[in-house]
Design a protein around this motif. Structure first.
Motif, PDB file in Angstrom:
ATOM      1  N   PRO A   1       0.821  -1.218   0.000  1.00 22.15           N
ATOM      2  CA  PRO A   1       0.000   0.000   0.000  1.00 22.15           C
ATOM      3  C   PRO A   1       0.852   1.264   0.000  1.00 22.15           C
ATOM      4  CG  PRO A   1      -0.206  -1.202   2.066  1.00 22.15           C
ATOM      5  CD  PRO A   1       0.508  -2.084   1.133  1.00 22.15           C
ATOM      6  N   CYS A   2       2.097   1.183   0.498  1.00 22.48           N
ATOM      7  CA  CYS A   2       2.951   2.380   0.510  1.00 22.48           C
ATOM      8  C   CYS A   2       3.290   2.861  -0.892  1.00 22.48           C
ATOM      9  CB  CYS A   2       4.247   2.100   1.252  1.00 22.48           C
ATOM     10  SG  CYS A   2       4.010   1.679   2.941  1.00 22.48           S
ATOM     11  N   HIS A   3       3.222   1.964  -1.879  1.00 23.83           N
ATOM     12  CA  HIS A   3       3.571   2.375  -3.239  1.00 23.83           C
ATOM     13  C   HIS A   3       2.348   2.842  -4.015  1.00 23.83           C
ATOM     14  CE1 HIS A   3       7.086  -0.763  -3.126  1.00 23.83           C
ATOM     15  NE2 HIS A   3       7.082   0.057  -2.112  1.00 23.83           N
ATOM     16  N   ALA A   4       1.147   2.702  -3.423  1.00 22.74           N
ATOM     17  CA  ALA A   4      -0.066   2.809  -4.227  1.00 22.74           C
ATOM     18  C   ALA A   4      -0.546   4.241  -4.388  1.00 22.74           C
ATOM     19  CB  ALA A   4      -1.159   1.975  -3.590  1.00 22.74           C
ATOM     20  N   ASP A   5      -1.259   4.484  -5.498  1.00 22.90           N
ATOM     21  CA  ASP A   5      -1.963   5.751  -5.704  1.00 22.90           C
ATOM     22  C   ASP A   5      -3.463   5.536  -5.616  1.00 22.90           C
ATOM     23  OD1 ASP A   5       0.492   7.030  -6.508  1.00 22.90           O
ATOM     24  OD2 ASP A   5       0.298   5.811  -8.301  1.00 22.90           O
ATOM     25  N   ALA A   6      -3.899   4.331  -5.968  1.00 26.39           N
ATOM     26  CA  ALA A   6      -5.318   4.045  -5.941  1.00 26.39           C
ATOM     27  C   ALA A   6      -5.538   2.776  -5.125  1.00 26.39           C
ATOM     28  CB  ALA A   6      -5.857   3.854  -7.346  1.00 26.39           C
ATOM     29  N   LEU A   7      -6.568   2.827  -4.292  1.00 27.22           N
ATOM     30  CA  LEU A   7      -6.898   1.671  -3.478  1.00 27.22           C
ATOM     31  C   LEU A   7      -8.187   1.094  -4.043  1.00 27.22           C
ATOM     32  CD1 LEU A   7      -5.693   0.454  -0.904  1.00 27.22           C
ATOM     33  CD2 LEU A   7      -7.281   1.825   0.399  1.00 27.22           C
ATOM     34  N   LEU A   8      -8.149  -0.137  -4.523  1.00 23.79           N
ATOM     35  CA  LEU A   8      -9.363  -0.773  -5.025  1.00 23.79           C
ATOM     36  C   LEU A   8      -9.938  -1.613  -3.898  1.00 23.79           C
ATOM     37  CD1 LEU A   8      -8.511  -2.138  -8.575  1.00 23.79           C
ATOM     38  CD2 LEU A   8      -9.308   0.097  -7.892  1.00 23.79           C
ATOM     39  N   VAL A   9     -11.107  -1.265  -3.415  1.00 24.49           N
ATOM     40  CA  VAL A   9     -11.704  -1.998  -2.309  1.00 24.49           C
ATOM     41  C   VAL A   9     -12.817  -2.878  -2.851  1.00 24.49           C
ATOM     42  CG1 VAL A   9     -12.665  -1.794  -0.015  1.00 24.49           C
ATOM     43  CG2 VAL A   9     -11.238   0.005  -0.910  1.00 24.49           C
TER      44      VAL A   9
ATOM     45  N   VAL B   1      -6.581   8.003  -4.479  1.00 20.95           N
ATOM     46  CA  VAL B   1      -8.014   7.863  -4.738  1.00 20.95           C
ATOM     47  C   VAL B   1      -8.457   6.484  -4.251  1.00 20.95           C
ATOM     48  CG1 VAL B   1      -8.231   9.388  -6.709  1.00 20.95           C
ATOM     49  CG2 VAL B   1      -7.498   7.059  -7.056  1.00 20.95           C
ATOM     50  N   ILE B   2      -9.700   6.388  -3.882  1.00 19.54           N
ATOM     51  CA  ILE B   2     -10.240   5.118  -3.410  1.00 19.54           C
ATOM     52  C   ILE B   2     -11.415   4.730  -4.299  1.00 19.54           C
ATOM     53  CG2 ILE B   2     -11.280   3.934  -1.458  1.00 19.54           C
ATOM     54  CD1 ILE B   2      -9.688   5.668   0.286  1.00 19.54           C
ATOM     55  N   ILE B   3     -11.378   3.529  -4.813  1.00 23.85           N
ATOM     56  CA  ILE B   3     -12.422   3.074  -5.714  1.00 23.85           C
ATOM     57  C   ILE B   3     -13.061   1.844  -5.099  1.00 23.85           C
ATOM     58  CG2 ILE B   3     -12.933   2.420  -8.082  1.00 23.85           C
ATOM     59  CD1 ILE B   3     -10.285   3.614  -8.883  1.00 23.85           C
ATOM     60  N   ALA B   4     -14.369   1.873  -4.941  1.00 27.69           N
ATOM     61  CA  ALA B   4     -15.082   0.709  -4.417  1.00 27.69           C
ATOM     62  C   ALA B   4     -15.568  -0.109  -5.612  1.00 27.69           C
ATOM     63  CB  ALA B   4     -16.250   1.150  -3.561  1.00 27.69           C
ATOM     64  N   ILE B   5     -15.175  -1.390  -5.636  1.00 28.27           N
ATOM     65  CA  ILE B   5     -15.487  -2.239  -6.789  1.00 28.27           C
ATOM     66  C   ILE B   5     -16.524  -3.278  -6.383  1.00 28.27           C
ATOM     67  CG2 ILE B   5     -14.539  -3.917  -8.387  1.00 28.27           C
ATOM     68  CD1 ILE B   5     -13.047  -1.644  -9.088  1.00 28.27           C
ATOM     69  N   GLY B   6     -17.578  -3.392  -7.149  1.00 27.76           N
ATOM     70  CA  GLY B   6     -18.549  -4.461  -6.926  1.00 27.76           C
ATOM     71  C   GLY B   6     -19.729  -4.023  -6.080  1.00 27.76           C
TER      72      GLY B   6
ATOM     73  N   PRO C   1     -13.131   7.314   2.702  1.00 27.45           N
ATOM     74  CA  PRO C   1     -13.675   8.347   1.812  1.00 27.45           C
ATOM     75  C   PRO C   1     -13.621   7.890   0.359  1.00 27.45           C
ATOM     76  CG  PRO C   1     -11.475   8.937   2.502  1.00 27.45           C
ATOM     77  CD  PRO C   1     -11.802   7.668   3.217  1.00 27.45           C
ATOM     78  N   VAL C   2     -14.620   7.135  -0.072  1.00 27.72           N
ATOM     79  CA  VAL C   2     -14.584   6.552  -1.416  1.00 27.72           C
ATOM     80  C   VAL C   2     -14.811   7.639  -2.469  1.00 27.72           C
ATOM     81  CG1 VAL C   2     -15.650   4.860  -2.928  1.00 27.72           C
ATOM     82  CG2 VAL C   2     -15.419   4.382  -0.514  1.00 27.72           C
ATOM     83  N   ASP C   3     -13.978   7.623  -3.527  1.00 25.90           N
ATOM     84  CA  ASP C   3     -14.118   8.603  -4.597  1.00 25.90           C
ATOM     85  C   ASP C   3     -14.961   8.074  -5.744  1.00 25.90           C
ATOM     86  OD1 ASP C   3     -12.281  10.688  -3.629  1.00 25.90           O
ATOM     87  OD2 ASP C   3     -10.823   9.076  -3.776  1.00 25.90           O
TER      88      ASP C   3
END
Ligand code: SF4
Lengths: 139, 309
Positions: free
Chosen positions: A50-58, A82-87, A111-113
């Motif tokens: 996660p330290c390398h990430a720009d986007a978190l896919l949840v 950015v945080i993206i909620a998938i599904g 805080p989902v974007d």
């Protein structure tokens, strides 16, 4: 648009976080980097930390036991992110609605974007979401 | 004046960084083509670097902060000094100092040591595991690199000057075209594979196993420095091979410079292809491979070289 955001939109590194999914969404996410879709064309890469990430896919329906872990992972993602909620699960529990293991939704905690509905969403759907996301970030 | 230009612009700092970014792109593009993908655009490594520079740096709670900051800077400095020494020996073969081959071998080790330090102080079990694997791997590959370079030294009449090795090859032909030189070159390529943490010897950074190993806790500009170091080493270690085995880069005209860079890319693409067609081995398998097979072949190459083949 600042140089920072410009570079960010061309090199989005993605960390993928399952919070109690049925694993199907996760498999569809992996489909996006296969030769058929090849998101690396746009500089999108899956990273292991996660330290390398720009986007978190949840993905998944956020089980109660996973809440502290999800928070810990979110705190490790450096800004800007950015945080993206998938599904559908990540949106409103989907087929697990009413389950005793999950009382809260993903966006109660993070805080989902962006939201990508579908059970599971198609890779095309996720790519469309990423394209919209990039367009929005560039504004 | 000329010296300043040589150090800062061509073929020093700026050119080295451009070459490193290009080499990183070649890596990703060739990998993508092997997998029937399109691959990233030419400027992708530059975008990655710029993006990382603009991100927040986070220090893990358990980390030793000053070493955590110092390790990437040490890695980048080591890689740059390594590149300067090599370029200088290529540019002015007569001007290189006595024993700079040994200096270069030590300088090439500094980035590895810095990666290890960074991994050990960042307080994550994954990175500590990665660092310990890197230490073990270093024991194996250094032996092979030294043996391969011994062959070069024996062939070029016992000289440990990078310039003299070039002069020898320019008069008598490249080291790689002799049987002993060829064996040494193959060994050296495998050892470089380990030094650059490429599959099959990438256990220190195994992304699918220990999540990026030594780099797991790094973010932002510090990660950018580590990445840049990695890219510079990926350009400069093939250059060392070109220098010692294939006559180096001749700085007389643009054509010969481009031909030299072409040789560098040939070695680099060979390494990428090895990386893309092999599975990762375990650390004990790698050590056994290097000490038993590598050691035997290395001794054989040295004996052949002494007999004049
Ligand atoms: S949205 Fe559907 S496919 Fe995705 S995790 Fe939930 S149940 Fe599985």
């Amino acid at each position: 648009m600042s140089l920072k955001i410009q570079a960010l939109t061309r090199s989005i590194w993605v960390y993928h976080l399952a919070t109690g999914s049925c694993n199907n969404c996760d498999i569809e996410i992996l489909d996006c980097i296969t030769p058929r879709f090849d998101l690396e064309r746009f500089g999108i890469q899956l990273v292991g930390s996660p330290c390398h990430a720009d986007a978190l896919l949840v993905t998944g329906n956020m089980t109660t036991k996973n809440i502290p872990r999800v928070k810990a992972v979110y705190e490790q993602v450096p800004k800007p992110n950015v945080i993206i909620a998938i599904g559908t699960c990540a949106l409103d529990h989907g087929m697990f609605d009413g389950s005793y293991t999950s009382r809260v939704k993903v966006d109660d905690i993070l805080p989902v974007d962006f939201y990508v509905p579908g059970c599971p969403p198609k890779p095309e759907g996720m790519i469309a979401a990423v394209a919209k996301l990039i367009a929005q970030l560039r504004q | 004046m000329m010296d300043t230009i040589n150090i800062l612009i061509f073929p020093g700092l700026i050119f080295t960084i451009i070459l490193a970014l290009f080499v990183a792109w070649v890596d990703r593009k060739v990998t993508a083509r092997v997998q029937w993908r399109v691959g990233p655009p030419l400027l992708q490594p530059l975008f990655d670097f710029t993006k990382l520079m603009g991100k927040e740096t986070m220090i893990p709670g358990q980390a030793t902060a000053w070493l955590f900051y110092a390790a990437p800077i040490m890695a980048l400095t080591g890689a740059l000094v390594f590149s300067f020494t090599l370029w200088n020996a290529n540019l002015y073969p007569d001007n290189s100092m006595v024993g700079d081959l040994i200096v270069v071998v030590y300088l090439a080790m500094i980035p590895s040591v810095a990666f290890m330090l960074g991994g050990l102080v960042s307080g994550s079990p994954h990175s500590v595991l990665g660092a310990s694997r890197e230490i073990k791997l270093l024991l194996g590959d250094e032996l092979i690199i030294v043996m391969a370079l011994m062959v070069v030294i024996i062939q070029s009449g016992g000289s440990i000057k990078l310039g003299a090795i070039l002069d020898y090859q320019r008069t008598y032909g490249a080291v790689a075209w002799s049987p002993s030189g060829m064996i040494a070159l193959i060994l050296a390529i495998l050892a470089m594979q380990a030094k650059l943490a490429l599959v099959p010897f990438d256990m220190s950074e195994a992304e699918t196993e220990i999540m990026g190993g030594t780099l797991v806790a790094y973010s932002g500009p510090l990660l950018a420095f580590f990445k840049l170091t990695q890219w510079i080493m990926r350009a400069m270690l093939p250059l060392l091979l070109v220098h010692c085995f294939w006559g180096g880069i001749i700085f007389s005209s643009w054509v010969s410079i481009l031909a030299g860079l072409g040789k560098l890319l040939v070695f680099w693409v060979i390494m990428i292809l090895i990386r893309n067609t092999n599975p990762r081995v375990r650390i004990d398998q790698a050590l056994k491979f290097f000490t038993v097979w590598g050691g035997c072949l290395g001794v054989l190459a040295m004996i052949l070289a002494m007999l004049g083949y």
